[in-house]
Design an enzyme around this catalytic site. Structure first.
Site, short mmCIF file in Angstrom:
data_model
loop_
_atom_site.label_atom_id
_atom_site.label_comp_id
_atom_site.label_asym_id
_atom_site.label_seq_id
_atom_site.Cartn_x
_atom_site.Cartn_y
_atom_site.Cartn_z
N VAL A 107 0.87 -1.16 0.00
CA VAL A 107 0.00 0.00 0.00
C VAL A 107 0.92 1.22 0.00
CG1 VAL A 107 -1.78 1.30 1.23
CG2 VAL A 107 -1.87 -1.21 1.18
N ALA A 108 0.89 1.95 -1.09
CA ALA A 108 1.81 3.08 -1.28
C ALA A 108 1.74 4.06 -0.12
CB ALA A 108 1.49 3.79 -2.59
N ASP A 109 2.92 4.46 0.34
CA ASP A 109 3.06 5.45 1.41
C ASP A 109 2.40 5.04 2.73
OD1 ASP A 109 4.55 7.17 -0.22
OD2 ASP A 109 2.73 8.06 -1.05
N ASN A 110 2.32 3.73 2.97
CA ASN A 110 1.75 3.24 4.22
C ASN A 110 2.52 1.98 4.64
OD1 ASN A 110 0.16 2.46 6.39
ND2 ASN A 110 -1.76 3.00 5.36
N PRO A 111 3.76 2.13 5.14
CA PRO A 111 4.62 0.99 5.47
C PRO A 111 3.97 -0.11 6.32
CG PRO A 111 5.90 2.99 5.59
CD PRO A 111 4.46 3.40 5.36
#
Length: 196
Positions: A107-111
């Site tokens: 999930v992009a930008d959500n480590p």
């Protein structure tokens, strides 16, 4: 001291089915880097809209664009999913669906909602170096990628091909071959260091 416990692997994405959910700038960026590294990747993108650049990029590779909203059914047969929508609830839903089906998801930008990160990559022929900052700083990964692009010699691919041919001529068991190759390549690195 914190350390990076990620396990790096190099995937044959031509043999895997990749799904990118989203059609905005981040989706296009993910597709760009994926195709730059693996032009033969098999990718499906799902979004109600796509940027012009994404449409052009899709024509250059094995990319199918599906103009609709995300539905759980799109996960069927997928190995890897990248969620890039600008709706956090949709991205979380995608993450949960993937977890239930044992599909790797980013999930992009959500480590915390990532099974993997898409790090910086340097490719010179058969040599590929991947860089990870453990999801902490994509900017640093980019800078390190630029550094390695400069320091890895342009002729590294010729060297790798020659070593492959040399490896075929070495006699002995696996351990003996590894030892001979280690000695040979150690000399190459020492020669490069002495040139500085």
């Amino acid at each position: 001291m914190e350390r990076n416990n990620l396990y790096p692997i190099f995937l044959k994405v031509k043999q895997l089915k990749v799904l990118i959910v989203g059609g905005g700038y981040v989706a296009e960026e993910k597709l760009t880097f994926l195709l730059k590294s693996s032009p033969d990747a098999c990718v499906t993108m799902v979004s109600p809209m796509f940027r012009e650049g994404t449409v052009s990029l899709a024509k250059q590779g094995n990319v199918k664009l599906v103009k609709t909203k995300y539905k759980k059914r799109f996960l069927k047969g997928r190995h890897i999913v990248v969620a890039t929508t600008d709706k956090p609830k949709v991205n979380e839903k995608i993450y949960k669906h993937c977890r239930k089906q044992s599909v790797l998801v980013n999930v992009a930008d959500n480590p915390p909602l990532c099974d993997f990160y898409m790090g910086g990559i340097v490719t010179k022929g058969n040599v590929k170096v991947a860089i990870s900052t453990n999801g902490k700083s994509p900017t640093m990964a980019k800078r390190l990628r630029q550094f390695f692009e400069e320091v890895i010699p342009e002729n590294i691919d010729d060297l790798v091909k020659n070593l492959n041919e040399y490896r075929k001529t070495i006699k002995g068991d696996f351990e003996e071959k590894v030892e001979k190759l280690n000695e040979f390549t150690k000399g190459i690195i020492e020669n490069k260091e002495s040139e500085k």
